[in-house]
Design a protein around this motif. Structure first.
Motif, PDB file in Angstrom:
ATOM      1  N   VAL A  66       0.865  -1.179   0.000  1.00 50.24           N
ATOM      2  CA  VAL A  66       0.000   0.000   0.000  1.00 50.24           C
ATOM      3  C   VAL A  66       0.905   1.233   0.000  1.00 50.24           C
ATOM      4  N   VAL A  67       0.939   1.941  -1.114  1.00 45.43           N
ATOM      5  CA  VAL A  67       1.891   3.044  -1.266  1.00 45.43           C
ATOM      6  C   VAL A  67       1.221   4.402  -1.073  1.00 45.43           C
ATOM      7  N   GLU A  68       0.103   4.633  -1.755  1.00 43.60           N
ATOM      8  CA  GLU A  68      -0.499   5.962  -1.765  1.00 43.60           C
ATOM      9  C   GLU A  68      -1.785   6.029  -0.946  1.00 43.60           C
ATOM     10  N   ALA A  69      -2.142   7.265  -0.564  1.00 41.32           N
ATOM     11  CA  ALA A  69      -3.452   7.601   0.021  1.00 41.32           C
ATOM     12  C   ALA A  69      -3.639   6.941   1.380  1.00 41.32           C
ATOM     13  N   SER A  70      -4.881   6.627   1.737  1.00 39.17           N
ATOM     14  CA  SER A  70      -5.216   6.231   3.103  1.00 39.17           C
ATOM     15  C   SER A  70      -5.268   4.716   3.290  1.00 39.17           C
ATOM     16  N   GLY A  71      -4.412   4.203   4.154  1.00 32.56           N
ATOM     17  CA  GLY A  71      -4.507   2.796   4.520  1.00 32.56           C
ATOM     18  C   GLY A  71      -5.779   2.505   5.291  1.00 32.56           C
ATOM     19  N   GLU A  72      -6.235   3.479   6.072  1.00 35.25           N
ATOM     20  CA  GLU A  72      -7.435   3.287   6.888  1.00 35.25           C
ATOM     21  C   GLU A  72      -8.681   3.119   6.020  1.00 35.25           C
ATOM     22  N   GLU A  73      -8.775   3.858   4.922  1.00 35.77           N
ATOM     23  CA  GLU A  73      -9.937   3.718   4.046  1.00 35.77           C
ATOM     24  C   GLU A  73      -9.994   2.330   3.422  1.00 35.77           C
ATOM     25  N   ARG A  74      -8.850   1.790   3.057  1.00 33.52           N
ATOM     26  CA  ARG A  74      -8.835   0.430   2.505  1.00 33.52           C
ATOM     27  C   ARG A  74      -9.208  -0.584   3.582  1.00 33.52           C
ATOM     28  N   ALA A  75      -8.743  -0.362   4.804  1.00 31.48           N
ATOM     29  CA  ALA A  75      -9.108  -1.259   5.909  1.00 31.48           C
ATOM     30  C   ALA A  75     -10.619  -1.232   6.142  1.00 31.48           C
ATOM     31  N   ALA A  76     -11.227  -0.062   6.037  1.00 27.34           N
ATOM     32  CA  ALA A  76     -12.673   0.049   6.222  1.00 27.34           C
ATOM     33  C   ALA A  76     -13.417  -0.743   5.152  1.00 27.34           C
ATOM     34  N   LEU A  77     -12.911  -0.733   3.916  1.00 29.90           N
ATOM     35  CA  LEU A  77     -13.525  -1.501   2.836  1.00 29.90           C
ATOM     36  C   LEU A  77     -13.445  -2.998   3.136  1.00 29.90           C
ATOM     37  N   ALA A  78     -12.275  -3.463   3.596  1.00 28.81           N
ATOM     38  CA  ALA A  78     -12.140  -4.874   3.964  1.00 28.81           C
ATOM     39  C   ALA A  78     -13.054  -5.226   5.133  1.00 28.81           C
ATOM     40  N   ARG A  79     -13.166  -4.328   6.099  1.00 24.58           N
ATOM     41  CA  ARG A  79     -14.026  -4.575   7.270  1.00 24.58           C
ATOM     42  C   ARG A  79     -15.495  -4.718   6.855  1.00 24.58           C
ATOM     43  N   ARG A  80     -15.950  -3.870   5.928  1.00 24.67           N
ATOM     44  CA  ARG A  80     -17.335  -3.965   5.459  1.00 24.67           C
ATOM     45  C   ARG A  80     -17.572  -5.289   4.744  1.00 24.67           C
ATOM     46  N   PHE A  81     -16.588  -5.737   3.973  1.00 25.75           N
ATOM     47  CA  PHE A  81     -16.728  -7.034   3.303  1.00 25.75           C
ATOM     48  C   PHE A  81     -16.923  -8.150   4.323  1.00 25.75           C
ATOM     49  N   TYR A  82     -16.099  -8.173   5.368  1.00 21.90           N
ATOM     50  CA  TYR A  82     -16.210  -9.238   6.362  1.00 21.90           C
ATOM     51  C   TYR A  82     -17.499  -9.125   7.177  1.00 21.90           C
ATOM     52  N   ASP A  83     -17.929  -7.921   7.470  1.00 17.25           N
ATOM     53  CA  ASP A  83     -19.182  -7.756   8.211  1.00 17.25           C
ATOM     54  C   ASP A  83     -20.334  -8.410   7.462  1.00 17.25           C
ATOM     55  N   GLU A  84     -20.344  -8.225   6.140  1.00 17.61           N
ATOM     56  CA  GLU A  84     -21.421  -8.827   5.352  1.00 17.61           C
ATOM     57  C   GLU A  84     -21.179 -10.305   5.098  1.00 17.61           C
ATOM     58  N   ALA A  85     -19.952 -10.674   4.740  1.00 16.43           N
ATOM     59  CA  ALA A  85     -19.662 -12.067   4.390  1.00 16.43           C
ATOM     60  C   ALA A  85     -19.870 -13.007   5.565  1.00 16.43           C
ATOM     61  N   ALA A  86     -19.578 -12.549   6.794  1.00 17.51           N
ATOM     62  CA  ALA A  86     -19.747 -13.392   7.982  1.00 17.51           C
ATOM     63  C   ALA A  86     -21.210 -13.486   8.410  1.00 17.51           C
ATOM     64  N   GLY A  87     -22.056 -12.618   7.881  1.00 16.83           N
ATOM     65  CA  GLY A  87     -23.482 -12.704   8.177  1.00 16.83           C
ATOM     66  C   GLY A  87     -23.839 -12.477   9.628  1.00 16.83           C
ATOM     67  N   GLY A  88     -23.038 -11.677  10.323  1.00 19.62           N
ATOM     68  CA  GLY A  88     -23.344 -11.397  11.721  1.00 19.62           C
ATOM     69  C   GLY A  88     -22.992 -12.521  12.672  1.00 19.62           C
ATOM     70  N   THR A  89     -22.330 -13.560  12.183  1.00 23.65           N
ATOM     71  CA  THR A  89     -21.952 -14.679  13.041  1.00 23.65           C
ATOM     72  C   THR A  89     -20.550 -14.462  13.586  1.00 23.65           C
ATOM     73  N   ASN A  90     -20.144 -15.305  14.497  1.00 22.88           N
ATOM     74  CA  ASN A  90     -18.781 -15.293  15.018  1.00 22.88           C
ATOM     75  C   ASN A  90     -17.952 -16.373  14.330  1.00 22.88           C
ATOM     76  N   ALA A  91     -18.129 -16.471  13.000  1.00 20.78           N
ATOM     77  CA  ALA A  91     -17.438 -17.514  12.250  1.00 20.78           C
ATOM     78  C   ALA A  91     -15.934 -17.416  12.464  1.00 20.78           C
ATOM     79  N   ALA A  92     -15.334 -18.543  12.785  1.00 18.57           N
ATOM     80  CA  ALA A  92     -13.894 -18.557  13.062  1.00 18.57           C
ATOM     81  C   ALA A  92     -13.105 -18.446  11.763  1.00 18.57           C
ATOM     82  N   GLY A  93     -11.937 -17.864  11.850  1.00 14.68           N
ATOM     83  CA  GLY A  93     -11.007 -17.910  10.732  1.00 14.68           C
ATOM     84  C   GLY A  93     -10.987 -16.697   9.842  1.00 14.68           C
ATOM     85  N   TYR A  94     -11.792 -15.673  10.119  1.00 16.21           N
ATOM     86  CA  TYR A  94     -11.699 -14.497   9.276  1.00 16.21           C
ATOM     87  C   TYR A  94     -11.111 -13.340  10.079  1.00 16.21           C
ATOM     88  N   PRO A  95     -10.363 -12.469   9.416  1.00 13.51           N
ATOM     89  CA  PRO A  95      -9.692 -11.380  10.141  1.00 13.51           C
ATOM     90  C   PRO A  95     -10.679 -10.379  10.725  1.00 13.51           C
TER      91      PRO A  95
END
Length: 271
Positions: A179-208
């Motif tokens: 990650v070279v340019e711009a905001s690392g935090e904004e990219r982290a937020a995008l990954a966090r939103r993906f996991y929030d939806e992909a996990a379906g609100g569960t405590n599924a083990a194994g995802y960051p």
């Protein structure tokens, strides 16, 4: 593992400055085919590339209960989304992220995972020398970062790079996103939103569990001015190690072969 991972005249394929529209699976399919060629005796090669907008998902991510819905949402939002065939977890990509693949032979099928990762670590440290001391770049997992791993690279406790690996019988690929340019935090937020939806609100083990404050760009951490500047430094380091710049044609993998492999990888992993 061989004593010198940088044999005389290894190849460098740099497509970071060429940004035509291309399938995000293309560079992974290219790496797969190039690894086969290196395993069959072709020269080792380092591949540098960027993509204008994608989410690259890990194999374990794809097994989360709502992963398909989460991936569909990203595609509808304009982000190409694929499941890669190497290790690691979800990574957002854009033109501010430089991707590196080091493809080296392994004729004896030795398993030296940690030593293989260290080749990439040292290349990135050397490439950052114009902006920061090599000792400032730490390796080790950063809690709360996306795509966590033992060889996360960080400065001041914030991650800017993740490293994964893909092994074949006679060769292997070590892949890194930087990650070279711009905001690392904004990219982290995008990954966090993906996991929030992909996990379906569960405590599924194994995802960051991606947390604020864990990611940053090299622009933020070390004053690296641009992705182009960083890629240029990588090229100079590699050329000093006797690397030779080549184009797609010289690299020996045809676009038709890559298109066919892209289709195969989607069929195999994106399900």
């Amino acid at each position: 593992m061989q004593q010198n991972p940088w044999p005389q005249g290894f190849h460098i394929l740099d497509s970071t400055e060429v940004q035509p529209a291309f399938d995000i699976m293309f560079p992974f399919a290219w790496d797969e085919l190039a690894c086969r060629r290196v395993g069959a005796g072709a020269k080792p090669i380092v591949h540098l590339w960027r993509h204008p907008g994608a989410m690259v998902v890990g194999l374990r991510d794809r097994r989360l209960p709502n992963a398909e819905d989460a991936m569909t949402r990203l595609r509808l939002a304009g982000l190409e989304t694929v499941v890669r065939n190497s290790g690691g977890a979800a990574v957002p990509l854009d033109l501010g992220v430089v991707n590196l693949s080091i493809i080296l032979p392994n004729p004896d099928n030795n398993i030296h995972f940690r030593e293989d990762f260290k080749i990439m670590v040292e290349l990135i440290r050397e490439s950052l020398a114009p902006w920061t001391e090599m000792g400032a770049v730490a390796d080790g997992e950063i809690s709360g970062a996306y795509c966590p791993g033992d060889y996360d690279l960080s400065i001041g406790g914030r991650k800017f790079c993740g490293i994964a690996q893909r092994r074949q019988t006679k060769a292997y690929v070590v892949q890194a996103f930087i990650v070279v340019e711009a905001s690392g935090e904004e990219r982290a937020a995008l990954a966090r939103r993906f996991y929030d939806e992909a996990a379906g609100g569960t405590n599924a083990a194994g995802y960051p569990l991606v947390r604020p404050g864990s990611m940053a760009s090299l622009q933020e951490l070390a004053g690296v001015p641009s992705a182009e500047a960083f890629a240029g430094s990588v090229r100079r380091v590699l050329e000093a190690k006797s690397g030779v710049i080549v184009d797609f044609e010289t690299a020996g993998v045809t676009r038709e072969e890559v298109s066919e492999m892209s289709h195969k990888l989607r069929q195999r992993y994106d399900k």
